[in-house]
Design a protein around this motif. Structure first.
Motif, mmCIF file in Angstrom:
data_model
loop_
_atom_site.group_PDB
_atom_site.id
_atom_site.type_symbol
_atom_site.label_atom_id
_atom_site.label_comp_id
_atom_site.label_asym_id
_atom_site.label_seq_id
_atom_site.Cartn_x
_atom_site.Cartn_y
_atom_site.Cartn_z
ATOM 1 N N LEU A 347 -4.369 13.821 1.963
ATOM 2 C CA LEU A 347 -5.395 13.786 0.927
ATOM 3 C C LEU A 347 -6.662 13.062 1.360
ATOM 4 C CD1 LEU A 347 -2.878 14.622 -0.751
ATOM 5 C CD2 LEU A 347 -3.763 13.193 -2.586
ATOM 6 N N THR A 348 -6.670 12.496 2.562
ATOM 7 C CA THR A 348 -7.793 11.632 2.932
ATOM 8 C C THR A 348 -9.120 12.378 2.946
ATOM 9 O OG1 THR A 348 -7.271 12.025 5.266
ATOM 10 C CG2 THR A 348 -6.362 10.030 4.250
ATOM 11 N N GLY A 349 -9.107 13.662 3.249
ATOM 12 C CA GLY A 349 -10.361 14.407 3.317
ATOM 13 C C GLY A 349 -10.738 15.130 2.041
ATOM 14 N N LEU A 350 -9.920 15.017 0.996
ATOM 15 C CA LEU A 350 -10.197 15.744 -0.244
ATOM 16 C C LEU A 350 -11.196 14.995 -1.113
ATOM 17 C CD1 LEU A 350 -6.708 17.088 -1.392
ATOM 18 C CD2 LEU A 350 -8.350 18.081 0.211
ATOM 19 N N ASP A 351 -12.052 15.763 -1.778
ATOM 20 C CA ASP A 351 -13.010 15.196 -2.725
ATOM 21 C C ASP A 351 -12.321 15.088 -4.081
ATOM 22 O OD1 ASP A 351 -15.241 14.325 -4.025
ATOM 23 O OD2 ASP A 351 -16.181 16.303 -4.158
ATOM 24 N N LEU A 352 -11.931 13.890 -4.457
ATOM 25 C CA LEU A 352 -11.212 13.663 -5.708
ATOM 26 C C LEU A 352 -12.151 13.079 -6.749
ATOM 27 C CD1 LEU A 352 -7.876 12.111 -4.360
ATOM 28 C CD2 LEU A 352 -8.357 14.502 -4.923
ATOM 29 N N PRO A 353 -12.176 13.662 -7.951
ATOM 30 C CA PRO A 353 -13.071 13.142 -8.997
ATOM 31 C C PRO A 353 -12.605 11.781 -9.514
ATOM 32 C CG PRO A 353 -11.665 14.863 -9.880
ATOM 33 C CD PRO A 353 -11.409 14.827 -8.408
ATOM 34 N N ALA A 354 -13.536 11.025 -10.037
ATOM 35 C CA ALA A 354 -13.204 9.723 -10.617
ATOM 36 C C ALA A 354 -12.421 9.915 -11.907
ATOM 37 C CB ALA A 354 -14.487 8.935 -10.895
ATOM 38 N N MET A 367 5.965 11.946 -1.574
ATOM 39 C CA MET A 367 5.378 11.236 -2.710
ATOM 40 C C MET A 367 4.909 9.840 -2.323
ATOM 41 S SD MET A 367 7.375 12.475 -6.121
ATOM 42 C CE MET A 367 8.984 11.834 -5.724
ATOM 43 N N ARG A 368 5.652 9.170 -1.439
ATOM 44 C CA ARG A 368 5.194 7.863 -0.970
ATOM 45 C C ARG A 368 3.849 7.985 -0.254
ATOM 46 N NH1 ARG A 368 10.833 6.848 0.823
ATOM 47 N NH2 ARG A 368 11.812 5.474 -0.705
ATOM 48 N N ALA A 369 3.727 9.009 0.600
ATOM 49 C CA ALA A 369 2.480 9.197 1.351
ATOM 50 C C ALA A 369 1.320 9.505 0.409
ATOM 51 C CB ALA A 369 2.656 10.306 2.383
ATOM 52 N N VAL A 370 1.530 10.418 -0.533
ATOM 53 C CA VAL A 370 0.455 10.789 -1.449
ATOM 54 C C VAL A 370 0.076 9.611 -2.341
ATOM 55 C CG1 VAL A 370 -0.147 12.271 -3.402
ATOM 56 C CG2 VAL A 370 1.022 13.242 -1.422
ATOM 57 N N ARG A 371 1.084 8.924 -2.868
ATOM 58 C CA ARG A 371 0.791 7.777 -3.725
ATOM 59 C C ARG A 371 0.021 6.710 -2.944
ATOM 60 N NH1 ARG A 371 3.245 2.873 -5.341
ATOM 61 N NH2 ARG A 371 2.810 2.349 -7.521
ATOM 62 N N GLY A 372 0.424 6.474 -1.697
ATOM 63 C CA GLY A 372 -0.306 5.513 -0.878
ATOM 64 C C GLY A 372 -1.754 5.921 -0.669
ATOM 65 N N ASP A 373 -1.987 7.213 -0.394
ATOM 66 C CA ASP A 373 -3.360 7.715 -0.248
ATOM 67 C C ASP A 373 -4.166 7.469 -1.515
ATOM 68 O OD1 ASP A 373 -2.916 8.601 2.307
ATOM 69 O OD2 ASP A 373 -2.563 10.695 1.737
ATOM 70 N N LEU A 374 -3.552 7.721 -2.671
ATOM 71 C CA LEU A 374 -4.272 7.564 -3.938
ATOM 72 C C LEU A 374 -4.592 6.099 -4.221
ATOM 73 C CD1 LEU A 374 -2.282 10.116 -6.139
ATOM 74 C CD2 LEU A 374 -4.582 10.401 -5.176
ATOM 75 N N LEU A 375 -3.635 5.214 -3.985
ATOM 76 C CA LEU A 375 -3.884 3.792 -4.223
ATOM 77 C C LEU A 375 -4.979 3.268 -3.295
ATOM 78 C CD1 LEU A 375 -0.262 2.401 -4.729
ATOM 79 C CD2 LEU A 375 -1.913 3.100 -6.464
ATOM 80 N N ARG A 377 -7.415 4.891 -2.335
ATOM 81 C CA ARG A 377 -8.685 5.416 -2.828
ATOM 82 C C ARG A 377 -8.982 4.914 -4.239
ATOM 83 N NH1 ARG A 377 -9.311 11.614 -0.946
ATOM 84 N NH2 ARG A 377 -11.332 11.218 -1.904
ATOM 85 N N SER A 378 -8.335 3.831 -4.612
ATOM 86 C CA SER A 378 -8.606 3.106 -5.869
ATOM 87 C C SER A 378 -8.188 3.857 -7.121
ATOM 88 C CB SER A 378 -10.099 2.731 -5.956
ATOM 89 O OG SER A 378 -10.468 1.915 -4.858
ATOM 90 N N VAL A 379 -7.258 4.805 -7.003
ATOM 91 C CA VAL A 379 -6.662 5.398 -8.200
ATOM 92 C C VAL A 379 -5.665 4.385 -8.761
ATOM 93 C CG1 VAL A 379 -5.269 7.289 -9.130
ATOM 94 C CG2 VAL A 379 -6.944 7.736 -7.315
ATOM 95 N N PRO A 380 -5.792 3.996 -10.036
ATOM 96 C CA PRO A 380 -4.880 2.985 -10.583
ATOM 97 C C PRO A 380 -3.428 3.451 -10.541
ATOM 98 C CG PRO A 380 -6.754 3.362 -12.056
ATOM 99 C CD PRO A 380 -6.800 4.435 -11.014
#
Length: 398
Positions: A347-354, A367-375, A377-380
């Motif tokens: 997910l590191t290169g994806l443009d994710l909306p706020a 799921m661990r990898a994706v959740r880590g990527d999201l955290l 990127r400051s997703v609560p």
């Protein structure tokens, strides 16, 4: 909240209990099944027992609950409790079974820890157990009331009206109530329990996500055949693949599950891998059916296009949503998926909306990898929801 006298006892003994919790839970299940063999035959997943997953999940949940009581005494770990309660409700667990569990669990604690189990220690951990058990009973009672059924009476007979192959190892079944009564409503992302009588007479239960939107007169589940490698953890999926045909009747629970689409208009991330696509199909189908126009980022990873269950349907549902974008990864893309990326989801290169809300489903490493990527990127953390197919082995980490 733990009582004042129990807090120091639990704090002092948690390291010892935590270090021995694996031995305690293994002995607990042995004692439980010796006294009540029908529970292993007809309620507990024999595959998870054989592989040790259920023992590790129970150990993790007890240790996590006790730790949270000490760290956040004013708060109740609702995420942990809700996930367990939904699974229990899909199995038809009843409040009296907590007494049975208590008896054998504390017998195992006493045997493993020996002289360290003083009356004060027993009283303190008894309090921990009943705080957790009573909270679960309260949640399960509400779930049964919401489903309109008596405690544990979650089962109904449903006829298979359609069977369709959806990938190399996945088959979908469309189910309609055999008694003609309408199906009860469910929320996109939820699952049902399916109880099958196997050749040895056991009635084993497995949960399967509902893979189509609510609001239809029937339900659809998708079953991936699980290879057991000599263990019984593929026995229900294998039985369904081999024997369940149109016109047959299955015993199916009411819908449960806390990976359910929340109301609102926040941007969504739906990230799945393998058969974890099934609850995402229900969410996408619901969004398309209701004309939802919010931004939706769809991520899916799989072994190959042929292994991607409901692949064409998945693609079509994304195309039906004007605000949706699909990102695919295949370990072996081949010529069928020229626009997919090779390898594992990143997910590191994806443009994710706020302000997005994320829903994850798939193998734990994914799921661990994706959740880590999201955290990162400051997703609560509270905006990241997930579903585990099987015992939740990372409860203590969330």
């Amino acid at each position: 909240m733990l009582s004042e006298q129990s807090v120091p006892v639990v704090r002092a003994t948690l390291p010892a209990v935590g270090a021995a919790i694996g031995d305690i839970t293994t002995l607990f299940y042995r004692k439980l099944f010796d006294a009540h063999p029908e529970l292993l035959r007809d309620l507990f997943n024999r595959g998870n027992q054989a592989g040790g997953e259920q023992q590790r999940a129970l150990a993790g949940s007890i240790a996590a609950f006790a730790g949270l009581l000490l760290e956040r005494p004013e708060a109740r770990p609702d995420v942990l409790l809700s996930r367990i309660a939904h699974k229990h409700a899909s199995l038809g667990v009843t409040s009296d079974q907590y007494e049975v569990v208590h008896r054998h669990l504390f017998a195992a604690i006493a045997e493993v820890l020996g002289d360290a189990v003083t009356p004060e220690v027993v009283a303190a951990w008894d309090e921990v157990y009943w705080l957790m058990a009573n909270a679960l009973v309260a949640i399960e009672t509400r779930l049964y009331q919401r489903a309109g059924v008596a405690e544990g009476a979650v089962w109904r007979r449903m006829e298979i009206v359609e069977r369709r192959r959806q990938s190399t190892d996945a088959v979908s079944f469309v189910l309609r109530p055999a008694d003609g009564r309408p199906v009860t409503p469910f929320r996109p992302g939820q699952y049902v329990g399916v109880r099958c009588e196997l050749p040895d007479g056991a009635r084993q239960i497995r949960q399967y996500s509902l893979s189509a939107a609510p609001g239809r007169p029937d339900r659809r589940i998708t079953v991936k055949r699980v290879q057991g490698d000599g263990r019984p953890d593929g026995e229900v999926s294998s039985w369904l693949h081999a024997h369940a045909r149109e016109g047959d009747v299955l015993t199916v629970s009411e819908p449960f599950g806390d990976l359910a689409l929340e109301r609102g208009d926040s941007p969504l991330l739906l990230a799945s891998a393998g058969i974890g696509v099934t609850p995402m199909l229900s969410v996408l189908d619901h969004l398309a059916t209701t004309g939802d126009s919010r931004p939706v980022t769809v991520v899916h990873a799989d072994r190959s296009p042929a292994d991607h269950a409901h692949r064409q349907e998945h693609l079509d549902l994304v195309r039906a949503l004007p605000g949706a974008r699909l990102h695919l990864w295949y370990e072996e893309p081949g010529d069928q998926a020229p626009h997919a990326s090779a390898g594992r989801a990143d997910l590191t290169g994806l443009d994710l909306p706020a302000g997005l809300t994320a829903y994850l489903c798939g193998p734990l490493p994914f799921m661990r990898a994706v959740r880590g990527d999201l955290l990162r990127r400051s997703v609560p953390a509270e905006a990241v929801h997930y579903e585990v197919f099987g015992p939740d082995l990372w409860l203590a980490r969330l």
